[in-house]
Motif scaffolding. Sequence first.
Motif, PDB file in Angstrom:
ATOM      1  N   THR A 123      24.675  16.527  50.380  1.00 50.61           N
ATOM      2  CA  THR A 123      24.348  15.311  49.627  1.00 50.61           C
ATOM      3  C   THR A 123      23.136  15.527  48.724  1.00 50.61           C
ATOM      4  O   THR A 123      22.483  14.572  48.316  1.00 50.61           O
ATOM      5  CB  THR A 123      24.076  14.141  50.589  1.00 50.61           C
ATOM      6  OG1 THR A 123      23.014  14.505  51.498  1.00 50.61           O
ATOM      7  CG2 THR A 123      25.320  13.782  51.384  1.00 50.61           C
ATOM      8  N   PRO A 132      20.897   9.516  46.907  1.00 44.90           N
ATOM      9  CA  PRO A 132      21.179   8.381  47.808  1.00 44.90           C
ATOM     10  C   PRO A 132      22.628   7.916  47.788  1.00 44.90           C
ATOM     11  O   PRO A 132      23.201   7.617  48.838  1.00 44.90           O
ATOM     12  CB  PRO A 132      20.224   7.287  47.298  1.00 44.90           C
ATOM     13  CG  PRO A 132      19.084   8.054  46.702  1.00 44.90           C
ATOM     14  CD  PRO A 132      19.715   9.259  46.072  1.00 44.90           C
ATOM     15  N   GLN A 135      24.646  10.227  49.808  1.00 45.50           N
ATOM     16  CA  GLN A 135      24.383  10.013  51.236  1.00 45.50           C
ATOM     17  C   GLN A 135      25.192   8.828  51.754  1.00 45.50           C
ATOM     18  O   GLN A 135      25.798   8.893  52.836  1.00 45.50           O
ATOM     19  CB  GLN A 135      22.889   9.764  51.463  1.00 45.50           C
ATOM     20  CG  GLN A 135      22.009  10.998  51.308  1.00 45.50           C
ATOM     21  CD  GLN A 135      20.545  10.664  51.535  1.00 45.50           C
ATOM     22  OE1 GLN A 135      19.992   9.762  50.910  1.00 45.50           O
ATOM     23  NE2 GLN A 135      19.913  11.390  52.431  1.00 45.50           N
ATOM     24  N   GLU A 136      25.182   7.731  50.992  1.00 47.34           N
ATOM     25  CA  GLU A 136      25.930   6.538  51.398  1.00 47.34           C
ATOM     26  C   GLU A 136      27.424   6.854  51.519  1.00 47.34           C
ATOM     27  O   GLU A 136      28.092   6.440  52.482  1.00 47.34           O
ATOM     28  CB  GLU A 136      25.711   5.418  50.385  1.00 47.34           C
ATOM     29  CG  GLU A 136      24.292   4.885  50.336  1.00 47.34           C
ATOM     30  CD  GLU A 136      24.094   3.926  49.166  1.00 47.34           C
ATOM     31  OE1 GLU A 136      25.109   3.376  48.666  1.00 47.34           O
ATOM     32  OE2 GLU A 136      22.947   3.732  48.733  1.00 47.34           O
ATOM     33  N   GLN A 139      28.210   9.059  54.590  1.00 49.15           N
ATOM     34  CA  GLN A 139      28.190   8.260  55.817  1.00 49.15           C
ATOM     35  C   GLN A 139      29.462   7.430  55.937  1.00 49.15           C
ATOM     36  O   GLN A 139      30.030   7.283  57.024  1.00 49.15           O
ATOM     37  CB  GLN A 139      26.958   7.357  55.824  1.00 49.15           C
ATOM     38  CG  GLN A 139      25.641   8.117  56.006  1.00 49.15           C
ATOM     39  CD  GLN A 139      24.420   7.250  55.806  1.00 49.15           C
ATOM     40  OE1 GLN A 139      24.523   6.039  55.546  1.00 49.15           O
ATOM     41  NE2 GLN A 139      23.243   7.853  55.900  1.00 49.15           N
ATOM     42  N   ARG A 140      29.922   6.908  54.807  1.00 46.26           N
ATOM     43  CA  ARG A 140      31.162   6.133  54.825  1.00 46.26           C
ATOM     44  C   ARG A 140      32.350   7.033  55.120  1.00 46.26           C
ATOM     45  O   ARG A 140      33.289   6.638  55.828  1.00 46.26           O
ATOM     46  CB  ARG A 140      31.353   5.427  53.483  1.00 46.26           C
ATOM     47  CG  ARG A 140      32.458   4.381  53.507  1.00 46.26           C
ATOM     48  CD  ARG A 140      32.483   3.578  52.221  1.00 46.26           C
ATOM     49  NE  ARG A 140      33.439   2.481  52.316  1.00 46.26           N
ATOM     50  CZ  ARG A 140      33.714   1.644  51.321  1.00 46.26           C
ATOM     51  NH1 ARG A 140      33.084   1.767  50.162  1.00 46.26           N
ATOM     52  NH2 ARG A 140      34.610   0.680  51.475  1.00 46.26           N
ATOM     53  N   ARG A 184      25.053   6.473  40.429  1.00 46.94           N
ATOM     54  CA  ARG A 184      26.069   5.772  41.220  1.00 46.94           C
ATOM     55  C   ARG A 184      27.412   5.649  40.500  1.00 46.94           C
ATOM     56  O   ARG A 184      28.072   4.624  40.516  1.00 46.94           O
ATOM     57  CB  ARG A 184      25.571   4.387  41.648  1.00 46.94           C
ATOM     58  CG  ARG A 184      24.229   4.418  42.366  1.00 46.94           C
ATOM     59  CD  ARG A 184      23.807   3.036  42.817  1.00 46.94           C
ATOM     60  NE  ARG A 184      24.652   2.563  43.899  1.00 46.94           N
ATOM     61  CZ  ARG A 184      24.492   2.875  45.181  1.00 46.94           C
ATOM     62  NH1 ARG A 184      23.503   3.689  45.557  1.00 46.94           N
ATOM     63  NH2 ARG A 184      25.302   2.393  46.097  1.00 46.94           N
TER      64      ARG A 184
END
Length: 542
Positions: A123, A132, A135-136, A139-140, A184
């Motif tokens: 990540t 970030p 990372q999100e 995790q998902r 993003r």
Amino acid sequence: MPLIYIQGEEEKQRRIHYEVDPSLPSLGEGGMGQVLKGVQVNEANGVRRDVAIKFLFEDLPAHAIERARREASIQISNENLVEMFGFIEVVENPESARPIKRFHVVSELLQGVMLFDLLNGKTTDKNGQEVPFAQELYQRYQSDRFGFAVFIVKNILSGLMALHDKGYIHRDLDPSNIMITTDRKVKIIDFGIAKRLDNLNTQDQQLTSTGQFIGKAAYAAPELVLGDVHNQDKTTDIYAVGIMLFQFITGTLPFEGTMAELIKKQLNEKIPLKLIPYKAVRNIVAKATAKKQADRYQSAAEMRVDLEHLSKADAVPTATSAGQVVASLADVKSGKGKMIGIAAGAVVVLGIIVAFVLGGSSEPEPEPVVEQKTEVVAEKAPDAGKMAADAVKQLNDPTTVVDGIKQLTEVADKYGNQKEAADGIALLAALTQPADIENTTDEIKELRAATHNDIIRDIDRAHAYAEKAVKANPESYKALYELATDYLGGEARMSQEADFKKALELFMQGQKYAEAKGDKEYTDLFNGRIELVKAQLDSTNE
């Protein structure tokens, strides 16, 4: 060090130029050139914009330069596509007898993580900085594979809709050509082998001929692997998206093997849809990856609509074709979920998967009773082999998956020195390994799919388990297979470079033991891997 100033004839007319600071570190280097950070300068108003500039190597053949020119010409502004700004040709010493032409491709400057790397747990960007958004998403990916897959694929399809609407198909879609950016976004990159839908030019014919193609066979539609350029269309890209949807949901690719094996499978074998635990997703993947183009989604928009119509109810796993009965996750969490009893006719198939731990291995030797001087008999250590087999049974029951993982981990952590524990630890290595490049058995693929919400996948941990399993029993061919595949995969499966010689040594050892035990499935796996590694070594030595 002075700035490099780049401006072609078109840029002069548009009153823009590009500046590059050669003292800055390279953004990357590929087969066609080196990429440096640059700045686009609007000479009319002074507005400056960071860009990426690929400096093409001087010795490239003419067709490679034309490919770069075509890539740069696909200039579409869309949040799910990398934006291309142009192809710049600069002539140095034009008045001399031998003027030098230099070529540049300018594109949007993207920072982030490739989706391929994210799926393997990375990540951070190229500078080692955490992203970030990545990372999100990771995790998902670990906790909600269904939600992750739908989100990523919808973004990819949005980019494809824009690309197709402009009259182009990509032809090289896979996770290594999708970037998760720091701002993003999910971006499709690399239009290097894209082609216009309404124009089959000479260059297209040269790039792709029957039996040859430029792309990745694991994601390639039948018409792509055949080099059937005339019939490559929007559905060719949709096929690749269907393969990725399968991969995101199951954690593995539908087909694996050598290039020749992959081509044969893409042409002749059905996608193993039973590995997808969600019926609605199975239907979408089946339509996207139909062998006949007429049976596929005819547009990215059509496929995206079906994804939009998925509901929370569709995220509940259904019974697999292997006969497993999977209770509703929502009901299980609320305490309402119950496995359907035998009286209702449900059968849970366990024997084949339990054979990973018990099959082909000899009965464990009874441990000797050690008498102390006080004539008190010492407590026997638990039978790690039986513990592992029991853990696999729990993994097959959706109500006890977490308990099964805990027990298998306990076997590895507390009784990992027992010879009988080796196959169980090897299974844990296979379940913990995040990389999707390995060939493995269908049973292990099903277990990986069944446990993906509950197990932490980490390459270092998986590699440590593989090493531990081989140490416990150097004759465990299942352990040898996992460890050898780590050495073959290199940084995709462990924190070091690939070691083909070590991989070949371990594969050959495992093949011998698998053959001696009469395990044809693993023997075939070993034979395929040995052939692959030998080919890699031969190409390296040439």
